[in-house]
Structures are given as C-alpha cells and as structure tokens.
Design an enzyme around this catalytic site. Structure first.
Site, PDB file in Angstrom:
ATOM      1  N   ASP A  40       0.816  -1.225   0.000  1.00 12.76           N
ATOM      2  CA  ASP A  40       0.000   0.000   0.000  1.00 12.76           C
ATOM      3  C   ASP A  40       0.844   1.268   0.000  1.00 12.76           C
ATOM      4  OD1 ASP A  40       1.032  -0.007   2.534  1.00 12.76           O
ATOM      5  OD2 ASP A  40      -0.889   0.223   3.578  1.00 12.76           O
ATOM      6  N   GLU A  42       3.275   2.116   2.272  1.00 12.46           N
ATOM      7  CA  GLU A  42       3.911   2.449   3.550  1.00 12.46           C
ATOM      8  C   GLU A  42       5.359   1.964   3.570  1.00 12.46           C
ATOM      9  OE1 GLU A  42       1.844   1.028   6.949  1.00 12.46           O
ATOM     10  OE2 GLU A  42      -0.036   2.076   6.479  1.00 12.46           O
ATOM     11  N   ARG A  99      11.684  25.647  -1.153  1.00  8.16           N
ATOM     12  CA  ARG A  99      11.241  26.824  -1.906  1.00  8.16           C
ATOM     13  C   ARG A  99      10.150  27.595  -1.173  1.00  8.16           C
ATOM     14  NH1 ARG A  99      10.894  23.654  -7.594  1.00  8.16           N
ATOM     15  NH2 ARG A  99      10.419  22.014  -6.100  1.00  8.16           N
ATOM     16  N   GLN A 100       9.432  26.921  -0.283  1.00  9.49           N
ATOM     17  CA  GLN A 100       8.409  27.613   0.512  1.00  9.49           C
ATOM     18  C   GLN A 100       9.026  27.948   1.871  1.00  9.49           C
ATOM     19  OE1 GLN A 100       4.278  25.797  -0.026  1.00  9.49           O
ATOM     20  NE2 GLN A 100       5.566  24.187  -0.909  1.00  9.49           N
ATOM     21  N   LYS A 195      13.204  38.223 -14.550  1.00  7.73           N
ATOM     22  CA  LYS A 195      12.262  37.233 -15.071  1.00  7.73           C
ATOM     23  C   LYS A 195      10.887  37.443 -14.463  1.00  7.73           C
ATOM     24  CE  LYS A 195      12.746  33.548 -11.620  1.00  7.73           C
ATOM     25  NZ  LYS A 195      13.108  32.157 -11.344  1.00  7.73           N
ATOM     26  N   ARG A 197       7.535  34.927 -13.626  1.00  4.51           N
ATOM     27  CA  ARG A 197       6.980  33.565 -13.629  1.00  4.51           C
ATOM     28  C   ARG A 197       5.501  33.634 -13.965  1.00  4.51           C
ATOM     29  NH1 ARG A 197       8.397  28.643 -12.254  1.00  4.51           N
ATOM     30  NH2 ARG A 197      10.428  29.326 -11.465  1.00  4.51           N
ATOM     31  N   THR A 226      12.470  22.162 -14.005  1.00  9.39           N
ATOM     32  CA  THR A 226      11.906  22.127 -15.354  1.00  9.39           C
ATOM     33  C   THR A 226      12.824  22.801 -16.368  1.00  9.39           C
ATOM     34  OG1 THR A 226      10.742  24.240 -15.095  1.00  9.39           O
ATOM     35  CG2 THR A 226       9.583  22.252 -14.369  1.00  9.39           C
ATOM     36  N   GLY A 228      13.059  25.755 -16.912  1.00 10.94           N
ATOM     37  CA  GLY A 228      12.359  26.898 -17.506  1.00 10.94           C
ATOM     38  C   GLY A 228      13.118  28.197 -17.352  1.00 10.94           C
TER      39      GLY A 228
END
Length: 317
Positions: A40, A42, A99-100, A195, A197, A226, A228
C-alpha cells in the site's frame, strides 16, 4: 581510511549510489538496513546492525518522490533512535520543500520550517546539507546545521575553462549573491536577468543587464527542475548576441519537461552535481560532478568533532 566501529553510515533509497561513493571516500562500509515498501506504499525499515552508542549518519536526498523519501528518512531516524544510537545526523544532500521558506501569499504554508520541525521530532541531533535554497532555513532548526556549498566542486571544474571571453550571469535577481561569488572566484564580469513567472512550469525572461555580444555566458543557480528559468534566460541571452550559454547548478532535480527543454539546445552545457540522481541522456548536454568527497569529509569532521569551516575555503560568500 577510517576504521572507527562507532561510525555507522546508512542510506535510504533516494540516492544509494552517492551513499556508496561517500563510504568509499571514507573507507568504511555502508551499514546494512532494509528500507522497503508495503504493497500500500507504507515504508518499512529494519536496521540490521548494532547501533547502540554509535554515531549514525543517514544519507537521504528529499528529491522525487519527495514525500516517499522524506517518510523513509523520518522512519530511519526513528528506528536508529529507538535502537539507542548515541547521535543521529541526517545527511540531506538536497533539502526538499525549501522553496516555501516564507509566507508570501495568504493561507500558504512554510514547508521548509515544517520539515525542520519533523526532522527534530523524529529524533535528529544534527543536519548536514548542501546549498539550501535560502540560507535562512538554517535558522528554522533548533539543532546544529552544517551547511556545505557545492561551489568548491563546481569551481574545481570551472577553473579549467577559458574565461577570457566569459561573462557570468544570474538567471534571476534573487541569485545575485551566488553569482557575484562565482564571478569573483573566476574573475569575470557579472550580469543578471529579470524574469517573470507565469506558472509553476513557465518562466518569461524580460530584460537583462550585462555584456553579451559575442560573449560566452555562464549561468549559475542553486537548482533546476523544469529548466524553464535557465532556458528562458539562455534564449534572451542568445537574442542579445551571446556566443554560447552554459549553466552550473548545485542540484539538478530534473523532470521530463526539464530534459525536453535541455534537448532543445538553448543550453550548450549543464553542469550539476550528484546531490540527486541525474540521468545522462543522448542529446542532452549534462555534466555531473560528484560531491561524495565533500560530504565524506564533512561526515569525518563531524564524527571527529572537528571544525567544518575549512570546507568553505572556496565558498566565496
């Protein structure tokens, strides 16, 4: 070569190749543990060696699949703590969810702080990591954090390239501090790109400051996923007369979109490290450098209670 039986190095499933390289660098065997998944999903961990009173290092990058790798790390830490390890150091070559790192919108989390809390709650005594997305994340921990930089490894490679026609660029304003450090180390001019986003996967490079006409350009950043930001920057640079564009990033956390963009040819060479597993593919110009010796020396110094300051000699910032 180390022969200290109190040193135990374990690896999760995120980057076992790097863990084996680190152990080879230190001259110690990789300690045995079963890290598997139930049907499952875990995670199950069983440490197959006596770690009572040992100095335990658990190597695990929190790259894709990030949630799975994080849970493996938490469970391995808990298993070592319950087996009476003397000290547990989480070696996280790539620290995910970084990133947060602030609340910049209404009703959003600060996940880098949440992960720090979870690591401490699981039983971590110390963290060893490489190139955090934001340096203030060290302050989210109430335990010691040894924050190493990939710059010595990247610089060792970059110092041999021809810099006579080179300009170093930051692909965004936020990376200017890192770019300035590399420009100082290589003794080359510095520029930056603004830049915008437009979505999580799409970035638009809008303007640049710096000399580009007929120049070889080196972009530096802490990570790419990515590609980008890098490809948008390279497109703008070549439109302004750049002869070639290389990029050096600490963490190549590339997904399929990233590989597709790199195959498009905007970036002539991507130089990254093996803090996360990086695939090399035909037609995709990637050079992967190893941070095994850097992390191995960090582990040795922590184990021997020595200063790690000497590992920052070529850091530049």
């Amino acid at each position: 070569m180390m022969k200290d039986s109190s040193l135990k190095i374990f690896s999760g499933n995120s980057n076992p190749a790097l863990a084996k390289e680190i152990c080879k660098s230190l001259g110690v065997p990789l300690a045995e543990a079963d890290v598997i998944s139930f049907p499952d999903g875990e995670s199950f961990v069983r440490i197959n060696e006596n770690v009572r009173g040992a100095d335990v290092f658990i190597i695990q990058s929190t790259c894709n699949p990030a949630n799975q790798n994080l849970m493996e790390l938490f469970i391995m830490i808990d298993a070592a703590r319950r087996a009476s390890a003397n000290r547990i150091t989480a070696v996280i070559p790539f620290y995910g969810y970084a990133r947060q790192d602030r609340k910049d919108q209404p009703r959003v989390p600060i996940t880098s702080k949440l992960v720090a809390n979870l690591l401490v709650s699981a039983g971590t005594d110390r963290v060893l990591t490489v190139d955090l997305h934001a340096q203030q994340i060290q302050g989210f921990f109430d335990i010691p954090v040894d924050h190493l930089y990939a710059s010595p490894v990247l610089f060792q490679y970059l110092k041999d390239i021809d810099t006579k026609n080179l300009t170093l660029f930051s692909p965004d304003v936020g990376g200017m501090k890192m770019a300035s450090a590399y420009a100082s180390m290589l003794n080359v001019p510095l520029g930056f790109i603004a830049k915008r986003r437009t979505s999580a996967e799409t970035v638009e490079a809008t303007s640049l400051v710096g000399e580009t006409e007929g120049r070889d350009i080196l972009l530096v950043d802490d990570m790419t996923e990515t590609a980008g930001t890098l490809c948008a920057a390279a497109k703008l640079l070549k439109e302004h007369g750049a002869k070639s564009v290389m990029a050096a990033v600490s963490h190549g956390v590339l997904n399929e979109m990233g590989y597709e963009r790199l195959a498009g040819g905007m970036i002539d060479q991507l130089i990254t490290t093996n803090t996360t597993p990086v695939q090399t593919r035909p037609g995709v110009p990637i050079t992967v450098l190893s941070v095994a010796d850097l992390l191995g020396e960090g582990i040795r110094r922590i184990h021997d209670n020595e200063s790690v300051t000497g590992l920052f000699d070529i850091k530049g910032f």
